[in-house]
Design a protein around this motif. Structure first.
Motif, PDB file in Angstrom:
ATOM      1  N   ARG A 162      -7.752  -6.346 -18.662  1.00  0.00           N
ATOM      2  CA  ARG A 162      -9.127  -6.326 -19.106  1.00  0.00           C
ATOM      3  C   ARG A 162      -9.245  -6.211 -20.626  1.00  0.00           C
ATOM      4  O   ARG A 162     -10.071  -6.870 -21.240  1.00  0.00           O
ATOM      5  N   ASN A 163      -8.400  -5.366 -21.207  1.00  0.00           N
ATOM      6  CA  ASN A 163      -8.525  -5.148 -22.648  1.00  0.00           C
ATOM      7  C   ASN A 163      -8.189  -6.393 -23.467  1.00  0.00           C
ATOM      8  O   ASN A 163      -8.713  -6.582 -24.558  1.00  0.00           O
ATOM      9  N   GLN A 164      -7.286  -7.246 -22.938  1.00  0.00           N
ATOM     10  CA  GLN A 164      -7.006  -8.496 -23.654  1.00  0.00           C
ATOM     11  C   GLN A 164      -8.240  -9.396 -23.657  1.00  0.00           C
ATOM     12  O   GLN A 164      -8.537 -10.063 -24.645  1.00  0.00           O
ATOM     13  N   LEU A 166     -11.390  -8.295 -23.383  1.00  0.00           N
ATOM     14  CA  LEU A 166     -12.382  -7.660 -24.265  1.00  0.00           C
ATOM     15  C   LEU A 166     -12.035  -7.908 -25.734  1.00  0.00           C
ATOM     16  O   LEU A 166     -12.921  -8.191 -26.552  1.00  0.00           O
ATOM     17  N   ALA A 167     -10.742  -7.811 -26.056  1.00  0.00           N
ATOM     18  CA  ALA A 167     -10.327  -8.039 -27.448  1.00  0.00           C
ATOM     19  C   ALA A 167     -10.747  -9.435 -27.897  1.00  0.00           C
ATOM     20  O   ALA A 167     -11.288  -9.623 -28.991  1.00  0.00           O
ATOM     21  N   ALA A 168     -10.526 -10.422 -27.031  1.00  0.00           N
ATOM     22  CA  ALA A 168     -10.896 -11.799 -27.381  1.00  0.00           C
ATOM     23  C   ALA A 168     -12.410 -11.942 -27.492  1.00  0.00           C
ATOM     24  O   ALA A 168     -12.917 -12.598 -28.404  1.00  0.00           O
ATOM     25  N   ARG A 169     -13.136 -11.318 -26.563  1.00  0.00           N
ATOM     26  CA  ARG A 169     -14.597 -11.436 -26.612  1.00  0.00           C
ATOM     27  C   ARG A 169     -15.154 -10.794 -27.874  1.00  0.00           C
ATOM     28  O   ARG A 169     -16.116 -11.292 -28.460  1.00  0.00           O
ATOM     29  N   GLU A 170     -14.540  -9.688 -28.296  1.00  0.00           N
ATOM     30  CA  GLU A 170     -15.015  -9.049 -29.529  1.00  0.00           C
ATOM     31  C   GLU A 170     -14.804  -9.965 -30.740  1.00  0.00           C
ATOM     32  O   GLU A 170     -15.515  -9.873 -31.732  1.00  0.00           O
ATOM     33  N   MET A 171     -13.814 -10.872 -30.641  1.00  0.00           N
ATOM     34  CA  MET A 171     -13.614 -11.844 -31.728  1.00  0.00           C
ATOM     35  C   MET A 171     -14.611 -13.003 -31.618  1.00  0.00           C
ATOM     36  O   MET A 171     -14.557 -13.943 -32.407  1.00  0.00           O
ATOM     37  N   GLY A 172     -15.453 -12.956 -30.607  1.00  0.00           N
ATOM     38  CA  GLY A 172     -16.456 -14.010 -30.438  1.00  0.00           C
ATOM     39  C   GLY A 172     -15.969 -15.152 -29.557  1.00  0.00           C
ATOM     40  O   GLY A 172     -16.560 -16.230 -29.555  1.00  0.00           O
ATOM     41  N   VAL A 173     -14.868 -14.919 -28.823  1.00  0.00           N
ATOM     42  CA  VAL A 173     -14.313 -15.980 -27.972  1.00  0.00           C
ATOM     43  C   VAL A 173     -14.944 -15.896 -26.581  1.00  0.00           C
ATOM     44  O   VAL A 173     -14.956 -14.836 -25.960  1.00  0.00           O
ATOM     45  N   ALA A 181      -7.604 -20.178 -23.752  1.00  0.00           N
ATOM     46  CA  ALA A 181      -6.803 -19.450 -24.742  1.00  0.00           C
ATOM     47  C   ALA A 181      -6.311 -18.107 -24.237  1.00  0.00           C
ATOM     48  O   ALA A 181      -5.309 -17.590 -24.729  1.00  0.00           O
ATOM     49  N   VAL A 182      -6.995 -17.522 -23.260  1.00  0.00           N
ATOM     50  CA  VAL A 182      -6.603 -16.179 -22.819  1.00  0.00           C
ATOM     51  C   VAL A 182      -6.337 -16.117 -21.308  1.00  0.00           C
ATOM     52  O   VAL A 182      -5.262 -15.698 -20.882  1.00  0.00           O
ATOM     53  N   PRO A 185      -3.165 -18.657 -20.102  1.00  0.00           N
ATOM     54  CA  PRO A 185      -1.834 -18.140 -20.442  1.00  0.00           C
ATOM     55  C   PRO A 185      -1.580 -16.749 -19.871  1.00  0.00           C
ATOM     56  O   PRO A 185      -0.468 -16.444 -19.451  1.00  0.00           O
ATOM     57  N   GLY A 186      -2.623 -15.927 -19.798  1.00  0.00           N
ATOM     58  CA  GLY A 186      -2.447 -14.589 -19.264  1.00  0.00           C
ATOM     59  C   GLY A 186      -2.126 -14.566 -17.781  1.00  0.00           C
ATOM     60  O   GLY A 186      -1.581 -13.595 -17.272  1.00  0.00           O
TER      61      GLY A 186
END
Lengths: 272, 266
Positions: A162-164, A166-173, A181-182, A185-186
């Motif tokens: 989940r945190n991966q 959230l990290a991407a969403r916080e970058m605007g992805v 992108a997430v 591959p994840g």
């Protein structure tokens, strides 16, 4: 790190030669014992021919007559078409199910039921609806791969930490970018498991389908099945051994390479 | 940085409340009546007993959760969803294992319209700042915990968010590494002058890093007290006034921890 690469490659090469030897010698030992036992008259056997007979039969099929390659290319054509359809559709459906709670609620129970149906059980239905030819066999191959690939794609996307995300969403992805992108591959660990299971099931389904689809002429499964008309057990054994070897190589080669180049390299699974 | 006394704070939190499952019988009231201003360029620490909602408050700031009541403004605009005006650092790093150190840092930049060349250059700048030169092409699984957290910090800072949100970022590190990372974070922030909101349950860490410590009560989380830490930087763990502030935070906190233990029936 870069300077170590050649050494590693050499070690890998040496290891893989040793790996082949270690894999092959038990077959040689068993074959020698069996051959000796038959020649010295310790055992009599109709259903299990001598290794030398199987080898002679192989030579005849592969070289003298050359029909083996005809059988093989027909089989691999069906496998390739059915399997790539299963990958394309399976990954798409699996992704949709993981992303839409509605679709998932609707189809997951169905999917978990169907994933454990042996593909060969579909054959009678397909023989009626799609006829006795290539289409039926390719569809069988497709079904063999489809369920395992769909299910594992879905599970893989759900298991992306989940945190991966959230990290991407916080970058605007978001949206498709987040997916490719997430999420994709994840989910590769599980997705590759699905691809491997899928090709195993697809290969088994192919052989079964070829035996029962009466209108096809060529195929490795067909070759084994038809040998019963000539009472030729040696042909059956050539077929059985080659089916086993092909299935093994399908798993051990390109999907294994994919695994080594991705999830193992990225430390997402332990190196084997 | 020049600060206009009358300018509105970078982050304004007004009458904020957060309840989980508000419709059901199992409603958990996580935060109640939070009013808080977070000034630009300041390091704010949220501290409180476990389960007090300090991480929830950070998640609301990040846009990962939505408030039940009240408002939350960043730069005067309501926070509604995650976005690149914030950077987030997780305790478990949340690096992308399929991307190299460089790739992890350029990802946020490329996603926000940077060209490949510019993103690479910017990422290398931040790799140098967190002292990971030589590890540009390493994959995260080959790095130690402290190194991974350096990558995560560089990744969150590189695309230049207005505020850096950190959720117990050093909680998974051993005590030596943790102390070292606190000093490193202090050094990096003295360079970048970034606004930070930092959640921790360590008083030592809070006093060492913070300009301002917000102590929250046991559940539901309310603001119990605010302690300003006006110590010069770079700080050392041995300053005398440092120990006094630590005592002040501890006394506020211990009341709440006792309450929490009573609630748990201990």
């Amino acid at each position: 790190m870069l300077t170590q690469e050649p050494v590693v490659t050499q070690q890998t090469a040496a290891r893989s030669v040793w790996g082949v030897v270690r894999f092959v010698y038990p077959f040689v030992v068993v074959a020698l014992i069996w051959e000796t036992a038959l020649r010295l008259g310790w055992v009599q056997s109709v259903s299990l021919p001598a290794p030398s007979q199987i080898a002679a039969e192989f030579w005849r099929l592969a070289v003298t007559q050359g029909v083996l390659w005809e059988h093989f290319s027909a089989s691999f054509y069906r496998l390739a078409v059915g399997y790539f359809l299963a990958v394309g559709i399976g990954v798409t459906v699996g992704a949709l199910l993981s992303l839409s709670p509605l679709l998932r609620g609707l189809f997951e129970p169905v999917l978990s039921l169907l994933v454990s149906v042996p593909t060969i059980a579909w054959l009678p239905v397909l023989l009626i609806t799609m006829g006795l030819g290539d289409r039926t066999v390719i569809t069988t191959v497709f079904l063999g791969g489809f369920f395992a690939i769909t299910y594992n794609t879905m599970r893989g996307i759900e298991m992306v930490p989940r945190n991966q995300i959230l990290a991407a969403r916080e970058m605007g992805v978001n949206g498709a970018h987040l997916f490719f992108a997430v999420l994709l591959p994840g989910s590769l660990v599980s997705l590759i498991t699905g691809l491997r299971l899928g090709i195993g099931y697809a290969w088994r389904a192919l052989v079964g389908g070829e035996m029962l689809a009466a209108m096809i002429e060529w195929g490795i499964g067909k070759m084994v099945f038809q040998a019963r008309f000539f009472n030729n057990v040696s042909i059956m054994f050539v077929g059985i051994l080659l089916i086993g070897l092909s299935g093994y190589l399908l798993d051990r080669t390109f999907l294994r390479w994919l695994e080594m180049a991705t999830v193992e390299r990225w430390g997402m699974v332990r190196r084997r | 940085m020049l600060q206009n006394e009358n300018a509105p704070a970078l982050i304004q939190i007004r009458d904020l409340a957060k309840e989980f499952d508000p419709q059901s019988k199992n409603t958990v009231e996580a935060l109640r009546d939070i009013n808080l201003d977070i000034e630009e360029g300041k390091f704010t620490v949220l501290i409180g007993p476990s389960g007090c909602g300090k991480s929830t408050l950070l998640y609301l700031l990040a846009g990962f959760e939505k408030p039940t009541r009240g408002s939350l403004l960043l730069d005067g605009k309501p926070v509604e969803k995650p976005g690149p005006d914030r950077g987030f650092v997780f305790q478990d790093y949340a690096l992308f294992p399929w991307r190299t150190v460089l790739g992890n840092i350029t990802f946020g930049l490329r996603s926000n319209g940077w060209s490949k060349a510019d993103a690479d250059a910017k990422a290398r700048e931040y790799i140098a700042m967190v002292k990971l030169n030589g590890f540009e092409n390493a994959f995260p699984h080959t790095l130690s915990g402290g190194m991974k957290q350096r990558v995560a910090i560089a990744r969150a800072l590189a695309y230049n968010p207005r505020v850096l949100l950190m959720d117990e970022p050093f909680g998974a590190l051993d005590s030596q590494t943790r102390k070292h990372m606190q000093q490193e974070l202090q050094r990096i922030l003295m360079q970048t002058n970034k606004t930070v909101v930092f959640v921790t349950h360590s008083v030592i860490e809070a006093v060492f890093l913070a300009d301002r410590i917000v102590v929250l009560t046991a559940r539901p989380g309310m603001v119990k007290g605010i302690i300003d830490v006006n110590l010069p930087r770079p700080r050392e763990y041995t300053d005398d006034s440092y120990l006094d502030i630590r005592e002040a935070v501890l006394s506020l906190l211990s009341e709440e921890v006792e309450k929490e233990l009573e609630m748990d029936g201990m």
